[in-house]
Design a protein around this motif. Structure first.
Motif, PDB file in Angstrom:
ATOM      1  N   VAL A  59     101.398 -11.065  49.140  1.00 13.02           N
ATOM      2  CA  VAL A  59     102.937 -10.229  48.821  1.00 13.02           C
ATOM      3  C   VAL A  59     104.140 -11.023  48.472  1.00 13.02           C
ATOM      4  CG1 VAL A  59     103.789  -7.652  49.008  1.00 13.02           C
ATOM      5  CG2 VAL A  59     101.186  -7.836  49.862  1.00 13.02           C
ATOM      6  N   ASP A  60     104.383 -10.234  47.448  1.00 14.98           N
ATOM      7  CA  ASP A  60     106.205 -11.568  47.525  1.00 14.98           C
ATOM      8  C   ASP A  60     106.714 -10.058  47.850  1.00 14.98           C
ATOM      9  OD1 ASP A  60     108.657 -11.747  45.831  1.00 14.98           O
ATOM     10  OD2 ASP A  60     107.706 -12.379  44.655  1.00 14.98           O
ATOM     11  N   THR A  63     109.373  -8.815  45.227  1.00 13.56           N
ATOM     12  CA  THR A  63     109.144  -8.153  44.155  1.00 13.56           C
ATOM     13  C   THR A  63     108.374  -7.177  43.956  1.00 13.56           C
ATOM     14  OG1 THR A  63     106.988  -9.521  43.771  1.00 13.56           O
ATOM     15  CG2 THR A  63     109.910  -9.304  42.505  1.00 13.56           C
ATOM     16  N   ILE A  65     105.117  -7.108  44.187  1.00 13.74           N
ATOM     17  CA  ILE A  65     103.828  -7.737  43.366  1.00 13.74           C
ATOM     18  C   ILE A  65     102.683  -8.553  44.537  1.00 13.74           C
ATOM     19  CG2 ILE A  65     102.599  -8.871  42.397  1.00 13.74           C
ATOM     20  CD1 ILE A  65     105.281  -8.621  40.355  1.00 13.74           C
ATOM     21  N   SER A  66     101.575  -8.077  44.762  1.00 13.54           N
ATOM     22  CA  SER A  66     100.416  -8.455  45.349  1.00 13.54           C
ATOM     23  C   SER A  66      98.964  -9.050  44.601  1.00 13.54           C
ATOM     24  CB  SER A  66     100.343  -6.576  46.086  1.00 13.54           C
ATOM     25  OG  SER A  66      98.884  -7.561  46.536  1.00 13.54           O
ATOM     26  N   ARG A  67      98.982  -9.698  45.436  1.00 11.19           N
ATOM     27  CA  ARG A  67      97.770 -10.524  44.236  1.00 11.19           C
ATOM     28  C   ARG A  67      96.805 -10.743  45.659  1.00 11.19           C
ATOM     29  NH1 ARG A  67     100.015 -16.097  42.442  1.00 11.19           N
ATOM     30  NH2 ARG A  67      98.116 -16.278  42.082  1.00 11.19           N
ATOM     31  N   TYR A  87     106.634 -15.085  50.724  1.00  8.35           N
ATOM     32  CA  TYR A  87     105.924 -14.078  51.016  1.00  8.35           C
ATOM     33  C   TYR A  87     105.075 -13.217  52.375  1.00  8.35           C
ATOM     34  CZ  TYR A  87     105.107 -15.671  46.383  1.00  8.35           C
ATOM     35  OH  TYR A  87     105.345 -16.142  44.820  1.00  8.35           O
TER      36      TYR A  87
END
Length: 96
Positions: A59-60, A63, A65-67, A87
């Motif tokens: 997780v950034d 932002t 934003i998760s991968r 992260y």
């Protein structure tokens, strides 16, 4: 003198165009094409055994934003194309 300058002007323009397309443009487009950093690791339980099938989230923090990646049979996960940032890593597994 003016005739010589007028003859050199198109040639210098062609040299500038050539330099743009062969030197400047490729270098700039390579720099923006993507990130090459990779993050990998092994998920282990408290006894040191590997945990296959665990879901790892990257997780950034800026932002949100998760991968996600899933560990393989050796407990290994890999994230490619990671951009520079801070992260948080979260790991979940149905068995734990």
């Amino acid at each position: 003198m003016q005739k010589a300058f007028r003859k050199l002007l198109p040639l210098s323009f062609l040299i500038l165009v050539w330099m743009f397309f062969t030197v400047l443009l490729p270098a700039n487009s390579r720099a923006q094409s993507g990130y090459g950093a990779q993050l990998s690791g092994v998920v282990r339980d408290s006894s040191g055994g590997v945990v296959p099938g665990a879901t790892v989230s990257l997780v950034d923090e800026d932002t949100a934003i998760s991968r996600t990646a899933v560990t393989d049979s050796r407990g290994i996960y890999v994230f490619t194309g990671v951009r520079p940032a801070a992260y948080t890593i979260r790991v979940e597994s149905a068995n734990f």
